[in-house]
Design a protein around this motif. Sequence first.
Motif, PDB file in Angstrom:
ATOM      1  N   PHE A 169      35.968  52.066  34.688  1.00  0.00           N
ATOM      2  CA  PHE A 169      37.291  51.753  35.223  1.00  0.00           C
ATOM      3  C   PHE A 169      37.167  51.204  36.654  1.00  0.00           C
ATOM      4  O   PHE A 169      37.781  50.190  36.996  1.00  0.00           O
ATOM      5  N   ASP A 170      36.373  51.877  37.490  1.00  0.00           N
ATOM      6  CA  ASP A 170      36.167  51.408  38.869  1.00  0.00           C
ATOM      7  C   ASP A 170      35.489  50.039  38.892  1.00  0.00           C
ATOM      8  O   ASP A 170      35.831  49.175  39.711  1.00  0.00           O
ATOM      9  N   GLU A 171      34.532  49.854  38.002  1.00  0.00           N
ATOM     10  CA  GLU A 171      33.833  48.570  37.915  1.00  0.00           C
ATOM     11  C   GLU A 171      34.811  47.448  37.577  1.00  0.00           C
ATOM     12  O   GLU A 171      34.795  46.368  38.204  1.00  0.00           O
ATOM     13  N   GLU A 172      35.671  47.699  36.601  1.00  0.00           N
ATOM     14  CA  GLU A 172      36.669  46.697  36.209  1.00  0.00           C
ATOM     15  C   GLU A 172      37.660  46.438  37.349  1.00  0.00           C
ATOM     16  O   GLU A 172      38.045  45.285  37.607  1.00  0.00           O
ATOM     17  N   ALA A 173      38.076  47.516  38.041  1.00  0.00           N
ATOM     18  CA  ALA A 173      39.039  47.382  39.136  1.00  0.00           C
ATOM     19  C   ALA A 173      38.474  46.514  40.262  1.00  0.00           C
ATOM     20  O   ALA A 173      39.174  45.649  40.819  1.00  0.00           O
ATOM     21  N   GLU A 174      37.219  46.736  40.618  1.00  0.00           N
ATOM     22  CA  GLU A 174      36.593  45.955  41.697  1.00  0.00           C
ATOM     23  C   GLU A 174      36.491  44.475  41.320  1.00  0.00           C
ATOM     24  O   GLU A 174      36.666  43.586  42.162  1.00  0.00           O
ATOM     25  N   LYS A 175      36.245  44.222  40.039  1.00  0.00           N
ATOM     26  CA  LYS A 175      36.183  42.831  39.561  1.00  0.00           C
ATOM     27  C   LYS A 175      37.556  42.170  39.664  1.00  0.00           C
ATOM     28  O   LYS A 175      37.680  41.008  40.085  1.00  0.00           O
ATOM     29  N   ILE A 176      38.603  42.917  39.297  1.00  0.00           N
ATOM     30  CA  ILE A 176      39.969  42.386  39.367  1.00  0.00           C
ATOM     31  C   ILE A 176      40.354  42.081  40.809  1.00  0.00           C
ATOM     32  O   ILE A 176      40.971  41.052  41.107  1.00  0.00           O
ATOM     33  N   ILE A 177      39.968  42.969  41.738  1.00  0.00           N
ATOM     34  CA  ILE A 177      40.271  42.753  43.160  1.00  0.00           C
ATOM     35  C   ILE A 177      39.575  41.502  43.669  1.00  0.00           C
ATOM     36  O   ILE A 177      40.151  40.704  44.412  1.00  0.00           O
ATOM     37  N   ARG A 178      38.318  41.294  43.266  1.00  0.00           N
ATOM     38  CA  ARG A 178      37.588  40.086  43.683  1.00  0.00           C
ATOM     39  C   ARG A 178      38.275  38.827  43.167  1.00  0.00           C
ATOM     40  O   ARG A 178      38.311  37.797  43.849  1.00  0.00           O
ATOM     41  N   GLU A 179      38.810  38.904  41.951  1.00  0.00           N
ATOM     42  CA  GLU A 179      39.400  37.721  41.329  1.00  0.00           C
ATOM     43  C   GLU A 179      40.838  37.469  41.766  1.00  0.00           C
ATOM     44  O   GLU A 179      41.262  36.309  41.854  1.00  0.00           O
ATOM     45  N   THR A 180      41.606  38.549  42.003  1.00  0.00           N
ATOM     46  CA  THR A 180      43.040  38.381  42.282  1.00  0.00           C
ATOM     47  C   THR A 180      43.452  38.843  43.677  1.00  0.00           C
ATOM     48  O   THR A 180      44.517  38.447  44.172  1.00  0.00           O
ATOM     49  N   GLY A 181      42.651  39.712  44.265  1.00  0.00           N
ATOM     50  CA  GLY A 181      43.003  40.276  45.559  1.00  0.00           C
ATOM     51  C   GLY A 181      44.108  41.306  45.485  1.00  0.00           C
ATOM     52  O   GLY A 181      44.605  41.768  46.520  1.00  0.00           O
ATOM     53  N   ASP A 182      44.495  41.684  44.283  1.00  0.00           N
ATOM     54  CA  ASP A 182      45.610  42.619  44.092  1.00  0.00           C
ATOM     55  C   ASP A 182      45.083  44.006  43.732  1.00  0.00           C
ATOM     56  O   ASP A 182      44.736  44.275  42.589  1.00  0.00           O
ATOM     57  N   LYS A 183      45.029  44.899  44.708  1.00  0.00           N
ATOM     58  CA  LYS A 183      44.494  46.248  44.497  1.00  0.00           C
ATOM     59  C   LYS A 183      45.416  47.088  43.619  1.00  0.00           C
ATOM     60  O   LYS A 183      44.955  47.912  42.815  1.00  0.00           O
ATOM     61  N   LYS A 184      46.717  46.888  43.740  1.00  0.00           N
ATOM     62  CA  LYS A 184      47.670  47.678  42.955  1.00  0.00           C
ATOM     63  C   LYS A 184      47.506  47.412  41.467  1.00  0.00           C
ATOM     64  O   LYS A 184      47.460  48.338  40.654  1.00  0.00           O
ATOM     65  N   ILE A 185      47.420  46.145  41.100  1.00  0.00           N
ATOM     66  CA  ILE A 185      47.200  45.802  39.688  1.00  0.00           C
ATOM     67  C   ILE A 185      45.867  46.374  39.210  1.00  0.00           C
ATOM     68  O   ILE A 185      45.756  46.922  38.123  1.00  0.00           O
TER      69      ILE A 185
END
Length: 314
Positions: free
Chosen positions: A5-21
Amino acid sequence: ISDVFDEEAEKIIRETGDKKIAYEDPDYHDFSVPKRARWDYLTSLTHDIGGAINKANDALEEGNPESLEGVLSTVDFNDKDRLPDHILSQLINHFSKIRLRNEDLEKPDILGDAYEYLIAQFASSAGKKGGEFYTPKEVVELLVEILDPKEGMRICDPACGSGGMLIQSVHHLREKRQNPRNISLYGQEINVGTWAICKMNLLLHGLQNAQVKRGDTLRDPQLLVKGQLMQFDIVIANPPFSLKNWGYERAQNDPYKRFRFGISPKGYADYAFVQHMIATVNSTGKVGVVLPHGALSVINSQSFPFLDIQTSLS
């Protein structure tokens, strides 16, 4: 689950910059992981750790009902005598040293392979009782090789135990360079603890979409479509040998018409399972089953006339 879950979240932040999502939208993750179920929260606790782990497991089940409901809550960590806080704290600290993200694993299935190894070791130490939930790997590999599952097929194990035959079917596709994701897996298991082991085994192999039902296959088959038995391309099983109390009386008026070749003896369910498997395989499908040596000795041609054609079913 938490590490990925954390791994996926960090990838999403890198791609979108949206920590909440990244941390709050479950649509972006394979599994929804609420805050109280995340590893960094558990590592911060110093007391009532067992209760917190139970609540974490409950939260994971609630957030992922299709894949996890009833799986994690079968274990109670809140037993102060067996699992005092200092022991659980040491355990959490130990596993905190090991990163279990996908990027840290040699191959995606390595946790699943380790889990299967532990199941095999536990079955070996359990002696005869171990056969209730585990079939030796060599037997499973041979049976799957004979049946030769292919991508696009629907495969069912009506007495699935810890799920080894379903998982080996996926391994077989990989070995044949076919798409291991393009296969539908189904199963049923009567023992709740074994069912949970099976679900966890499938999960750790990345097969969370497999449909494994709880319940008595002979008395109450759960794999149905519009009230009729589902049909499969391959039905494979190692059912419990010579099961005594299997539902002989109910079989006399089976609503699914499975026992048209005759009713199995009251104290031997072997051919009741075989007939269930025959009733659930489609017209071009194949059945593979492991039976005890004495299965043919408890039947006769009056009970099973179809065996007059060929009795060398071994």
